[in-house]
Design a protein around this motif. Structure first.
Motif, PDB file in Angstrom:
ATOM      1  N   ALA A   1       0.823  -1.210   0.000  1.00 30.07           N
ATOM      2  CA  ALA A   1       0.000   0.000   0.000  1.00 30.07           C
ATOM      3  C   ALA A   1       0.858   1.263   0.000  1.00 30.07           C
ATOM      4  N   LEU A   2       1.932   1.257   0.788  1.00 35.05           N
ATOM      5  CA  LEU A   2       2.770   2.457   0.874  1.00 35.05           C
ATOM      6  C   LEU A   2       3.852   2.479  -0.197  1.00 35.05           C
ATOM      7  N   GLU A   3       3.951   1.377  -0.957  1.00 35.59           N
ATOM      8  CA  GLU A   3       4.998   1.243  -1.984  1.00 35.59           C
ATOM      9  C   GLU A   3       6.382   1.470  -1.396  1.00 35.59           C
ATOM     10  N   LYS A   4       6.603   0.885  -0.232  1.00 36.46           N
ATOM     11  CA  LYS A   4       7.930   0.998   0.376  1.00 36.46           C
ATOM     12  C   LYS A   4       8.561  -0.384   0.427  1.00 36.46           C
TER      13      LYS A   4
END
Lengths: 400, 318
Positions: free
Chosen positions: B33-36
């Protein structure tokens, strides 16, 4: 809500709490990510909120381990069934934080120094599971307790030593130690004028200047591996003067290389890498007396075993030289020391034992601790001044 | 793939034989979701690498793996020119009358570019799962390079220009903690610690990965593994070892574990000679886990002797 009305305010206060009281590395980016993370969580579910915030806000295993306690302390400060709004003040430090230690990094250091986090007992939630009862830990506890009650125990408020930037002679000697220490060749290839392997890439690139004809041949070579140092300084009373010298040595090595870790031990182990590196950078740092880590008796074996358990995996290796500065007057079990020394020797490039008593005329290393450790020492020496360190740099033998 | 919730991820993982707990499922959900990047640390053999493979399978995308090792340099992680082919091409086209610019453009075109994992991850059509395995084994210099990569997602090749990622890959980094990672790298990533599974989880895993394993044997294996991990071994056995062991016992047609079987198959579990001595010293601790009946008298059990002595080798049951 507690202590503020809105969610962002609470989140920011929580981040500040983790940063200031627990030494988490949290900046605006982490706080922002945490806010984004909360969007996908079910805020009514406390467990879900914990699971969502933990990966974002913690960076290391130690962080993850104290996250849950910190979360409870911040959001559920009172006893159960007390409504949050009826509580007045925000809780400050948790019980694990030492009241005498204002700076957050110290607090975390103290938490680890007390053995607060036993890594083998962590669950994924970062919660501590109860330690399995075993004779070994009991024996350790008994001998630690004995050491702290022993007549060698620190009296009152004995301050730790002050360490500052090392003298140029010390630095020169340390540099020569780092330079001379040959722990094998690195596995990577670096460009060089002479070497063992042909560098096709750079040869072709440079041949563009000569119309495509490879006139200048480029080579690759394996550079020397940079050695790592682990310095363990005995801070017991019997060592008092010599320990300051050993710390000076650690600071000198820290000035010569970044790859050093320093610890002090007596009845407990304490990491002082930060202090040593700050001293090497020019600050004057006082190593605080902490628990029994300075000026008490010594349980060398227990401390070395503690070191192996908590830091062994990360710090030891084929390029690590372990330097132990101690007089070998151990109040623990010689067997424990022997096992720990064997393990350290097996997992490192070499073990240097600096014994200040060695300079004393007529000294024989016959203390039980020394006898147990002796077979696993690669270099046995005394270093009292910069010249001694320079001598040591010619003496150190590395197992290849 | 914007909103996947943790429960769905866990269910999809379970379908593929990977038992993930709530905290780990949430961490994966957050990473997506956070693209981390997600940094997974934990003891050896708990499924850090496997989780990336399963994630790629769940997302129906490619897994690109960068195995880190000491001496790994940026070039072997990014790209290399195929020099022999370039030279050959240059020689062959020497006399075809094309201009210098044309020949240069030909030689330095994508045809002669060898893509290494990082460049491959950037140029992939669909966002892949990039697994940076055992990042602690690479040197500090490579770590710094990786940092830049994870922040920018672009590569500059002097001869070709800058290549920007079309889709950010989902990145999973794993570390066995043989070296301290830099704070900078940690701060770029989400962090999750993957511990040894609990007793119930391990039984679940055994059933999920080794179909046909008897209830009793699974319980025995899981309990013994738990006991072993409590001892101070040099190499504590991971989940990979319990799975190996379960398969070994299955292929020997054992449906339970006794002292003799343990002796015969302990090589699947303890890989260091000294550790066997540790186990011998703690025989009492494991004795209650083992069944006291010997394999010969057990109905339906096949002893090693019967199998090899009389040639009555049969296929594994279940």
């Amino acid at each position: 809500m507690y202590p503020f009305r809105s969610l962002p305010e609470n989140l920011i206060a929580f981040c500040a709490f983790l940063r200031d009281d627990h030494g988490f590395a949290i900046g605006p980016r982490e706080a922002h990510d945490a806010a984004r993370a909360l969007e996908i969580a079910d805020l009514a579910d406390e467990r879900a909120v914990r699971h969502v915030l933990r990966p974002v806000l913690s960076g290391t295993r130690e962080d993850a381990a104290c996250f849950d306690a910190a979360f409870s302390a911040f959001f559920f400060p009172g006893p159960s069934r007390v409504v949050q709004s009826e509580l007045s003040a925000r809780p400050r430090a948790l019980n694990r934080a030492d009241a005498n230690e204002p700076a957050p990094d110290r607090m975390r250091a103290s938490a680890t120094a007390e053995g607060g986090i036993d890594e083998s007992r962590l669950t994924v939630d970062g919660q501590l599971v109860p330690a399995p009862p075993s004779e070994v830990t009991d024996a350790a506890r008994v001998s630690l307790a004995r050491a702290s009650y022993s007549p060698y125990d620190a009296e009152g408020e004995v301050g730790g030593p002050e360490i500052r930037r090392a003298d140029p002679e010390w630095c020169d000697a340390a540099r020569s130690l780092v330079r001379r220490l040959h722990v094998g060749l690195s596995r990577s290839w670096r460009p060089s004028t002479k070497g063992q392997r042909f560098d096709l890439r750079r040869t072709l690139r440079v041949s563009l200047q000569s119309g495509g004809e490879p006139l200048n041949i480029r080579w690759l070579r394996r550079p020397k591996r940079a050695p790592r140092f682990v310095v363990l300084v005995d801070g017991s009373r019997s060592m008092s003067g010599a320990a300051s010298t050993a710390l000076e040595l650690a600071v000198a090595i820290a000035a010569a290389t970044m790859r050093i870790e320093a610890f002090t031990f007596s009845t407990g182990l304490r990491r002082v890498t930060d202090e040593v590196q700050r001293a090497a950078a020019g600050d004057t740092v006082r190593i605080n007396r902490l628990q029994h880590a300075w000026g008490g008796g010594t349980a060398i074996g227990e401390c070395l075993r503690d070191f192996l358990r908590r830091f062994g995996d990360r710090l030891l290796g084929r390029q690590t030289l372990v330097v132990i500065a101690s007089d070998g007057l151990d109040v623990g079990q010689p067997d424990v020391l022997r096992d720990a020394m064997r393990e350290i020797r097996r997992r490192s490039a070499g073990v240097v034992w600096l014994n200040p008593l060695l300079e004393t005329a007529g000294y024989e290393p016959t203390a039980s601790g020394m006898l147990a450790a002796r077979p696993y020492i690669t270099t046995f020496a005394a270093v009292n001044d910069a010249a001694g360190l320079a001598r040591l740099s010619r003496l150190v033998r590395i197992r290849m | 793939m914007s909103r996947v919730d943790a429960a769905a991820i866990r269910a999809a993982f379970r379908e593929r034989g990977f038992i993930a707990d709530e905290a780990f499922g949430t961490a994966l959900q957050l990473a997506l979701a956070l693209e981390k990047p997600l940094l997974i640390e934990g003891p050896a053999g708990v499924g850090k690498t496997e989780s990336a493979k399963v994630l790629a399978d769940v997302l129906h995308t490619r897994l690109i793996r960068l195995q880190c090792y000491e001496g790994l340099d940026a070039m072997s992680a990014l790209y290399e020119w195929n020099y022999p082919r370039q030279m050959l091409h240059a020689r062959l086209t020497e006399t075809d009358g094309s201009s210098l610019e044309q020949r240069e453009a030909q030689i330095f075109s994508e045809r002669f570019l060898l893509k290494r994992p990082l460049l491959e991850a950037i140029t992939e059509e669909r966002s892949p799962v990039l697994l940076v395995d055992e990042v602690d084994r690479a040197d500090e210099a490579f770590e710094a390079f990786l940092l830049e990569m994870l922040a920018e997602w672009q590569v500059t090749i002097p001869e070709l220009g800058t290549i920007r990622a079309r889709h950010k890959p989902s990145v999973i980094l794993t570390s066995n903690r043989t070296r301290e990672l830099s704070d900078a790298l940690r701060r770029r990533c989400l962090f999750v610690w993957l511990p040894y599974p609990s007793l119930e989880q391990e039984i679940d895993i055994l059933h999920a990965r080794v179909p046909g394993l008897s209830e009793r044997l699974a319980l025995q294996i899981a309990r013994l593994m738990h006991a072993l991990r409590g001892l101070s071994l040099q190499k504590a056995p991971g989940v990979a070892e319990s799975l190996d062991w379960a398969l070994a016992l299955m292929s020997l047609h054992r449906d339970h574990l006794d002292a003799k079987t343990l002796e015969q198959t302990i090589g699947c579990v303890l890989k260091v000679h000294e550790d066997r001595a540790v186990l011998d010293a703690h025989r009492d601790a494991v004795a209650p886990i083992l069944s006291d009946t010997s394999s010969r008298t057990e109905p339906g059990g096949y002893g090693l002797e019967t199998d090899f002595g009389f040639g009555s080798v049969s296929a594994p049951r279940g």
